[in-house]
Design an enzyme around this catalytic site. Structure first.
Site, PDB file in Angstrom:
ATOM      1  N   PRO A 281       1.094  -1.177  -0.071  1.00  0.00           N
ATOM      2  CG  PRO A 281       0.001  -0.979   2.157  1.00  0.00           C
ATOM      3  CD  PRO A 281       1.023  -1.818   1.282  1.00  0.00           C
ATOM      4  CG  ASP A 451       5.517   0.250   2.902  1.00  0.00           C
ATOM      5  OD1 ASP A 451       4.045   0.199   3.420  1.00  0.00           O
ATOM      6  OD2 ASP A 451       5.910  -0.931   2.959  1.00  0.00           O
ATOM      7  CG  HIS A 452      -0.109   4.990   3.915  1.00  0.00           C
ATOM      8  ND1 HIS A 452       0.377   5.443   5.436  1.00  0.00           N
ATOM      9  CD2 HIS A 452      -0.999   5.886   3.526  1.00  0.00           C
ATOM     10  CE1 HIS A 452      -0.482   6.453   5.473  1.00  0.00           C
ATOM     11  NE2 HIS A 452      -1.211   6.788   4.374  1.00  0.00           N
ATOM     12  NE  ARG A 453       3.618  -2.667   3.844  1.00  0.00           N
ATOM     13  CZ  ARG A 453       4.155  -3.740   3.332  1.00  0.00           C
ATOM     14  NH1 ARG A 453       3.907  -4.990   3.770  1.00  0.00           N
ATOM     15  NH2 ARG A 453       5.178  -3.504   2.689  1.00  0.00           N
TER      16      ARG A 453
END
Length: 479
Positions: A281, A451-453
């Site tokens: 994501p 990386d939105h994590r």
């Protein structure tokens, strides 16, 4: 450059057992259990001295390799440490050394052909008397892979079981103890088999060393639905979509006059990485940066061999020092790692693919040493001579299309990294100051995909603000 890959190993020949001893005397048939450990280190002499040369794994992502060229020819005497063959991995061409003295008795995989990692590509004999035996063995190996679909019965026992037999291939010594054969198939062939519900264990492979190709699966799809005979018309109609899918797959032929070109090893690796990146994501943030001061600095240091890529990489590295979360990485989806090194990977287009040479510890190198290192990496990349650690150790990637006049673009996040920066061209822009006066300044748009994590919007905004301050006041880049 040579790559130290332990790719030669001892193999059994027919019913002989490879044994070693420290002297020329015959080897005892049995050792007491305690003395077995005592004599293990003294194993030096071979009863049968033919060894297989295996396709080495030259990188963590390599599944097969292509023989670019054989440096040595059949019959050449080899010394330990000599380069024997040049193998094309997914990122570079690498010389592979031998770790044994001997004679190159037979070449199993010729130049231009591919083989899976671990498959035999040549045979090494220790004495001239064994060359004929090695050639016979090589002929039996190539023969078993050349006609896998013709012989339904197992061939004469060799070190490589016939890959095209759906039943378990019996071993020479204990046929009842061996389990099912190992299936070797390309990833796309496995995907097709799963999609069309084909038992891949029953598919006959026609590729090198019996490898199952997509064409093999497509052929099996057409044949498989015709086996059941349904007395009722309804089941027959239900079975018809499967051949229709196969027909649609096989009928997707190119337009007249078109040319179909298979991926190179590098292109296949890039394709796989791009598909893998879709599972991460991501989000994107753009930021305009004034470059007048950076352009002026570049004109001063350019005669000393400094490139704009080195300036941007240095600025990104200095900003990452203050924002380590942007330099972090998440690989398992359950945790993330703060990387202790800041290694800037820079995307470089080369003939037939894309590669990202890595400027390791970019924050610790001065600008001039960084530029020198970058030129060396580019030369090695274009010659396809990069070592694995020189292209797979990046923690942050920089992609600069501004040199081609591109004003903005989004970059795809490489798997295993936290962020990638896309740099556009610097162009004159009309701006207004706090007092309302207009002026023209050079600005470039920087887009970062993250990386939105592990990286959040506020983290990325703060990083870009720091990066912009360094670029707009670049004196610190030369310290």
């Amino acid at each position: 450059m040579a790559s130290s890959s332990p790719f030669l190993s001892k193999i059994p020949i027919s019913n002989r057992t490879i044994c070693f001893a420290s002297s020329l005397s015959p080897i005892p048939s049995k050792f007491p259990s305690k003395s077995l450990r005592h004599h293990r280190r003294n194993a030096l002499k071979v009863q049968s001295k033919i060894r297989e040369i295996f396709m080495p794994a030259l990188s963590s992502t390599m599944t097969e390799g292509k023989i670019v060229s054989w440096i040595k020819s059949e019959g050449d005497v080899l010394s330990k440490g000599e380069s024997v063959v040049v193998v094309e991995s997914d990122k570079a061409d690498m010389d592979v050394e031998t770790f044994y003295d001997g004679i190159l008795a037979a070449i199993v995989v010729p130049e231009g052909e591919t083989a899976p990692v671990g498959a035999p590509i040549g045979l090494l004999a220790e004495t001239e008397e064994e060359i004929a035996e090695a050639k016979a063995k090589a002929a039996s190996q190539t023969g078993s892979t050349a006609s896998p679909a013709i012989a339904p019965t197992p061939p004469r026992a060799t070190s490589t079981p016939a890959p095209a037999i759906s039943q378990p291939t019996p071993a020479p010594a204990a046929p009842a103890a061996e389990g099912p054969r190992k299936i070797v198939a390309t990833p796309y062939a496995k995907k097709l088999a799963k999609q069309h519900k084909v038992d891949i264990n029953k598919v006959v492979g026609t590729g090198p060393f019996g490898r199952i190709t997509p064409a093999d699966v497509e052929a099996a799809v057409v044949i498989t639905p015709s086996k059941p005979v349904a007395p009722k018309p309804a089941p027959a109609a239900a079975a018809s979509p499967s051949p229709a899918k196969a027909a649609a797959t096989s009928s997707a032929s190119p337009l007249p006059g078109s040319t179909v070109i298979s991926f190179t090893t590098m292109q296949a690796a890039v394709s796989k990485n791009m598909v893998d990146s879709l599972s991460v994501p991501t989000f994107r943030v753009g930021y305009p940066v004034t470059t007048n001061a950076l352009d002026a600095l570049y004109e001063k240091v350019k005669p000393k061999g400094v490139t704009m890529t080195a300036l941007l990489a240095k600025a990104a590295a200095m900003a990452l020092v203050q924002h380590p979360v942007v330099n972090a990485s998440c690989k398992d989806g359950k945790s993330f790692t703060y990387n202790s090194n800041i290694n800037i990977a820079v995307a470089v287009a080369i003939n037939g693919g894309l590669i990202t040479p890595v400027l390791q510890d970019a924050d610790k190198l001065d600008l001039y040493l960084l530029s020198q290192k970058w030129k060396e990496l580019v030369e090695k990349a274009r010659a396809k001579q990069l070592q694995p650690h020189e292209y797979n150790s990046g923690t942050f990637t920089l992609s600069n299309l501004g040199m081609f006049g591109v004003d903005r673009f989004d970059a795809i996040l490489p798997p295993g990294q936290g962020a990638i920066m896309a740099v556009g061209a610097s162009k004159p822009t009309v701006v207004a100051d706090a007092d309302g006066f207009f002026s023209v300044k050079s600005k470039m748009l920087v887009n970062v995909t993250a990386d939105h994590r592990i990286v959040y919007g506020a983290d990325l905004a703060a990083f870009l603000q720091t990066f912009a301050k360094i670029v707009e006041n670049p004196e610190s880049l030369t310290l």
